[in-house]
Design a protein around this motif. Structure first.
Motif, PDB file in Angstrom:
ATOM      1  N   LEU A 170     -18.182  -0.956 -24.190  1.00  0.00           N
ATOM      2  CA  LEU A 170     -18.217  -2.219 -24.927  1.00  0.00           C
ATOM      3  C   LEU A 170     -16.815  -2.767 -25.156  1.00  0.00           C
ATOM      4  CD1 LEU A 170     -20.982  -1.333 -27.547  1.00  0.00           C
ATOM      5  CD2 LEU A 170     -21.204  -2.884 -25.599  1.00  0.00           C
ATOM      6  N   GLU A 171     -15.866  -1.881 -25.419  1.00  0.00           N
ATOM      7  CA  GLU A 171     -14.476  -2.333 -25.582  1.00  0.00           C
ATOM      8  C   GLU A 171     -13.947  -2.934 -24.284  1.00  0.00           C
ATOM      9  OE1 GLU A 171     -12.581   1.224 -26.900  1.00  0.00           O
ATOM     10  OE2 GLU A 171     -13.140   0.945 -29.009  1.00  0.00           O
ATOM     11  N   GLN A 172     -14.320  -2.314 -23.160  1.00  0.00           N
ATOM     12  CA  GLN A 172     -13.891  -2.847 -21.862  1.00  0.00           C
ATOM     13  C   GLN A 172     -14.523  -4.209 -21.599  1.00  0.00           C
ATOM     14  OE1 GLN A 172     -14.390  -0.130 -18.600  1.00  0.00           O
ATOM     15  NE2 GLN A 172     -14.051  -1.690 -17.031  1.00  0.00           N
ATOM     16  N   LEU A 173     -15.809  -4.355 -21.909  1.00  0.00           N
ATOM     17  CA  LEU A 173     -16.468  -5.650 -21.743  1.00  0.00           C
ATOM     18  C   LEU A 173     -15.822  -6.715 -22.624  1.00  0.00           C
ATOM     19  CD1 LEU A 173     -20.258  -4.697 -21.601  1.00  0.00           C
ATOM     20  CD2 LEU A 173     -18.869  -5.645 -19.757  1.00  0.00           C
ATOM     21  N   SER A 174     -15.465  -6.331 -23.824  1.00  0.00           N
ATOM     22  CA  SER A 174     -14.810  -7.276 -24.732  1.00  0.00           C
ATOM     23  C   SER A 174     -13.518  -7.813 -24.132  1.00  0.00           C
ATOM     24  CB  SER A 174     -14.540  -6.592 -26.073  1.00  0.00           C
ATOM     25  OG  SER A 174     -13.877  -7.462 -26.960  1.00  0.00           O
ATOM     26  N   ARG A 175     -12.727  -6.917 -23.541  1.00  0.00           N
ATOM     27  CA  ARG A 175     -11.457  -7.343 -22.922  1.00  0.00           C
ATOM     28  C   ARG A 175     -11.715  -8.201 -21.695  1.00  0.00           C
ATOM     29  NH1 ARG A 175     -10.292  -1.842 -24.079  1.00  0.00           N
ATOM     30  NH2 ARG A 175     -10.776  -1.288 -21.904  1.00  0.00           N
ATOM     31  N   GLU A 176     -12.648  -7.778 -20.852  1.00  0.00           N
ATOM     32  CA  GLU A 176     -12.897  -8.485 -19.596  1.00  0.00           C
ATOM     33  C   GLU A 176     -13.535  -9.851 -19.819  1.00  0.00           C
ATOM     34  OE1 GLU A 176     -13.723  -4.492 -16.833  1.00  0.00           O
ATOM     35  OE2 GLU A 176     -15.364  -5.820 -17.418  1.00  0.00           O
ATOM     36  N   ARG A 177     -14.442  -9.964 -20.764  1.00  0.00           N
ATOM     37  CA  ARG A 177     -15.200 -11.205 -20.959  1.00  0.00           C
ATOM     38  C   ARG A 177     -14.592 -12.125 -22.017  1.00  0.00           C
ATOM     39  NH1 ARG A 177     -20.119 -10.762 -18.069  1.00  0.00           N
ATOM     40  NH2 ARG A 177     -19.885  -8.894 -16.778  1.00  0.00           N
ATOM     41  N   GLY A 178     -13.568 -11.629 -22.721  1.00  0.00           N
ATOM     42  CA  GLY A 178     -12.955 -12.463 -23.745  1.00  0.00           C
ATOM     43  C   GLY A 178     -13.866 -12.722 -24.932  1.00  0.00           C
ATOM     44  N   VAL A 179     -14.734 -11.755 -25.250  1.00  0.00           N
ATOM     45  CA  VAL A 179     -15.666 -11.871 -26.373  1.00  0.00           C
ATOM     46  C   VAL A 179     -15.381 -10.735 -27.343  1.00  0.00           C
ATOM     47  CG1 VAL A 179     -18.087 -11.859 -27.101  1.00  0.00           C
ATOM     48  CG2 VAL A 179     -17.439 -12.918 -24.926  1.00  0.00           C
ATOM     49  N   ARG A 180     -15.128 -11.071 -28.578  1.00  0.00           N
ATOM     50  CA  ARG A 180     -14.868 -10.031 -29.567  1.00  0.00           C
ATOM     51  C   ARG A 180     -16.167  -9.323 -29.916  1.00  0.00           C
ATOM     52  NH1 ARG A 180     -11.587 -10.727 -35.313  1.00  0.00           N
ATOM     53  NH2 ARG A 180     -11.149  -8.494 -35.607  1.00  0.00           N
ATOM     54  N   ILE A 181     -16.149  -7.983 -29.841  1.00  0.00           N
ATOM     55  CA  ILE A 181     -17.340  -7.185 -30.102  1.00  0.00           C
ATOM     56  C   ILE A 181     -17.028  -6.192 -31.214  1.00  0.00           C
ATOM     57  CG2 ILE A 181     -19.051  -5.599 -29.158  1.00  0.00           C
ATOM     58  CD1 ILE A 181     -18.536  -6.737 -26.415  1.00  0.00           C
ATOM     59  N   VAL A 182     -17.877  -6.170 -32.226  1.00  0.00           N
ATOM     60  CA  VAL A 182     -17.740  -5.259 -33.359  1.00  0.00           C
ATOM     61  C   VAL A 182     -18.978  -4.373 -33.400  1.00  0.00           C
ATOM     62  CG1 VAL A 182     -17.591  -5.092 -35.871  1.00  0.00           C
ATOM     63  CG2 VAL A 182     -16.330  -6.884 -34.660  1.00  0.00           C
ATOM     64  N   ASN A 183     -18.759  -3.068 -33.510  1.00  0.00           N
ATOM     65  CA  ASN A 183     -19.865  -2.115 -33.423  1.00  0.00           C
ATOM     66  C   ASN A 183     -19.936  -1.226 -34.660  1.00  0.00           C
ATOM     67  OD1 ASN A 183     -20.490  -2.687 -30.493  1.00  0.00           O
ATOM     68  ND2 ASN A 183     -18.383  -1.968 -30.297  1.00  0.00           N
ATOM     69  N   PHE A 184     -21.138  -1.053 -35.153  1.00  0.00           N
ATOM     70  CA  PHE A 184     -21.403  -0.114 -36.241  1.00  0.00           C
ATOM     71  C   PHE A 184     -22.872   0.263 -36.150  1.00  0.00           C
ATOM     72  CE2 PHE A 184     -22.205  -4.334 -37.894  1.00  0.00           C
ATOM     73  CZ  PHE A 184     -23.382  -4.201 -38.599  1.00  0.00           C
ATOM     74  N   GLY A 185     -23.279   1.242 -36.940  1.00  0.00           N
ATOM     75  CA  GLY A 185     -24.705   1.550 -36.922  1.00  0.00           C
ATOM     76  C   GLY A 185     -25.034   2.981 -37.252  1.00  0.00           C
ATOM     77  N   HIS A 186     -26.251   3.354 -36.861  1.00  0.00           N
ATOM     78  CA  HIS A 186     -26.846   4.628 -37.253  1.00  0.00           C
ATOM     79  C   HIS A 186     -26.518   5.682 -36.188  1.00  0.00           C
ATOM     80  CE1 HIS A 186     -28.661   1.741 -39.822  1.00  0.00           C
ATOM     81  NE2 HIS A 186     -29.560   1.324 -38.954  1.00  0.00           N
ATOM     82  N   ALA A 187     -25.356   6.304 -36.333  1.00  0.00           N
ATOM     83  CA  ALA A 187     -24.820   7.167 -35.280  1.00  0.00           C
ATOM     84  C   ALA A 187     -25.708   8.371 -34.994  1.00  0.00           C
ATOM     85  CB  ALA A 187     -23.416   7.636 -35.664  1.00  0.00           C
ATOM     86  N   GLY A 188     -26.367   8.903 -36.007  1.00  0.00           N
ATOM     87  CA  GLY A 188     -27.184  10.093 -35.796  1.00  0.00           C
ATOM     88  C   GLY A 188     -28.346   9.861 -34.862  1.00  0.00           C
ATOM     89  N   ASN A 189     -28.786   8.606 -34.724  1.00  0.00           N
ATOM     90  CA  ASN A 189     -29.835   8.247 -33.770  1.00  0.00           C
ATOM     91  C   ASN A 189     -29.275   7.636 -32.492  1.00  0.00           C
ATOM     92  OD1 ASN A 189     -31.084   7.186 -36.733  1.00  0.00           O
ATOM     93  ND2 ASN A 189     -32.308   8.657 -35.609  1.00  0.00           N
ATOM     94  N   GLY A 190     -27.957   7.420 -32.417  1.00  0.00           N
ATOM     95  CA  GLY A 190     -27.383   6.679 -31.301  1.00  0.00           C
ATOM     96  C   GLY A 190     -27.736   5.200 -31.345  1.00  0.00           C
TER      97      GLY A 190
END
Length: 474
Positions: free
Chosen positions: A366-386
């Motif tokens: 997702l970080e790579q897509l953010s750089r390539e597409r010029g779209v800021r991406i912020v990620n958070f969530g329920h890590a124990g479930n993926g």
């Protein structure tokens, strides 16, 4: 995002149909003025379509009669709770009638000795938790919108929240249902016990079906005793890979946390700009961890989870010793949503899921897509479930920026599937994701699901066009 061709305008409801409708449900439960119907044509997805009428559900007999009337006339019928969904599943994009369950809000029975509660679908999640909490129980599903979302909506989407990592989703916490199918027939599914294998499991099939198979009029919920106590931990890591490795280690040992939440570097950076937070220098990922259980065992359980959370990338591990410290540790996570609303109030919010072992690869991709597409991406969530909430910060009013974000979202979904994941964990499919479903489900599976839909809803009136590609279901 929805890329399907536009749906044709629905036919006007005849005067005779409206007369029969009013006689069936009563004028006090019917709205036909567009001004009154407008608010019932949206959910939290930014999508909107004006319903031709709104009916307020009152009981199963009324609903069964309404379904039969709509089936006879070929009028679409879309169930709605409080409109907190994010995928347009309650948006009547084919016109017809919105059936609001907001008035069916009785808690019919609570049976502590059997650990169950029987409720109507319009009961607010938080109201149920308060009622059963006084008796020492809770219902594990706890979406962020618990103060406003309904039990019926939780069941329609299989919405869970942070506690699902230990206690499961609505499917694991519902014993049975009463529902009305697309023929107007009442169905009773499930049992009053925690064991039962008679017949097919229609309860789990209907849960998560977004009102396309049957309309839930009553639910028997499995209750869980409230734990004696809990402890809160916050672990800061140098990068997402160290945090992901810690999640894998935590989930591989015997003590399952009741919450295991993740924030990536972009999320932390955003929060730092809008709230003064006490975080170590160089933090690249954060885990919020809660452990619950008997008072006599909680310290041992907390130590076991803490040990699993330690690796070479750990910068700091803090444990709250008081209510004030618990609030301070959660301040980071709670500051994120206001910060996101401030920067991008019309952001794209997705809830993809990957195997826990692939979470680091997902965030890196997702970080790579953010750089390539010029779209800021912020990620958070329920890590124990993926289960990661992927937020693409964009403005739909800016055509060029929104086009970039839409193309980026397509790539996000492709990445998730390549990692063995699924396109939705708890937000559902609705309109927003239906055109991507065929990438995850093969043709034979889609055909079988179309057959199931026809068995439950022969005339195709229940929430038509939702959840699947337009040409795969009636």
């Amino acid at each position: 995002m929805n890329t399907s061709p536009p749906v044709p305008d629905p036919p006007d409801l005849s005067r005779g149909f409206l007369s029969r409708l009013a006689q069936l449900v009563g004028p006090e439960n019917l709205r036909t003025d567009p001004a009154d119907c407008w608010a019932y044509g949206y959910d939290n997805s930014r999508l909107h379509a004006l319903p031709q009428a709104v009916v307020f559900a009152t009981d199963a007999d009324q609903i069964a009669g309404l379904v039969r009337l709509c089936a006879e006339a070929g009028v679409a019928l879309v169930a709605r709770g409080r409109g907190t969904g994010t995928t347009g599943a309650t948006v009547p994009d084919r016109g017809g009638i919105v059936l609001s369950f907001e008035r069916m809000q009785r808690i019919i029975r609570i049976a502590p000795e059997d650990r169950l509660a029987v409720v109507e679908p319009g009961v607010i999640n938080e109201q149920l938790q308060d009622a059963i909490g006084a008796l020492g129980f809770f219902w594990p599903p706890d979406p962020t919108s618990a103060a406003s979302c309904t039990i019926g909506g939780n069941l329609a989407y299989n919405s869970a929240g942070p506690r699902a990592v230990k206690y499961g989703t609505p499917r694991e916490n519902t014993l049975g249902l009463v529902a009305v199918d697309g023929r107007g027939e009442r169905l009773r599914t499930g049992v009053l016990t925690t064991k039962g294998v008679v017949g097919y499991d229609l309860t789990r099939l209907i849960i998560g079906s977004e009102g396309t198979l049957a309309l839930i009029t009553e639910a028997t919920l499995k209750l869980t005793p409230r734990p004696e106590t809990k402890q809160t931990l916050r672990a800061a890591y140098a990068d997402i890979h160290a945090a992901a490795a810690a999640v894998s280690a935590i989930m591989a040992q015997p003590i399952v946390p009741c919450a295991l939440e993740l924030m990536d570097a972009a999320a932390i950076d955003m929060v730092q700009r809008y709230a003064g937070l006490d975080l170590p220098h160089g933090v690249g990922a954060l885990l919020m961890i809660e452990v619950d259980g008997p008072l006599a065992c909680i310290d041992q359980a907390s130590r076991a989870v803490s040990a699993a959370a330690r690796n070479n990338g750990l910068l700091e591990l803090r444990r709250a010793e008081s209510r004030e410290e618990v609030a301070a540790l959660w301040k980071t996570r709670k500051a994120l949503s206001p910060a996101l609303r401030h920067i991008a109030p019309k952001k794209i919010n997705e809830d993809v899921v990957v195997p826990v072992s692939q979470m680091g690869a997902l965030i890196e991709g997702l970080e790579q897509l953010s750089r390539e597409r010029g779209v800021r991406i912020v990620n958070f969530g329920h890590a124990g479930n993926g289960n990661i909430h992927v937020n693409l910060l964009t403005d739909p009013d800016d055509a060029e920026a929104f086009a970039q974000a839409t193309a980026c979202l397509d790539a996000v979904f492709q990445l998730v599937l390549e990692l063995g994941g699924t396109l939705s964990g708890e937000h559902g499919v609705g309109i927003a994701k239906r055109d991507f479903v065929a990438r995850e489900l093969d043709a034979a599976t889609l055909t079988l699901m179309a057959d199931l839909k026809r068995q439950f809803d022969p005339k195709g009136i229940l929430n038509p066009g939702k959840g699947f590609p337009q040409n795969s279901l009636p």
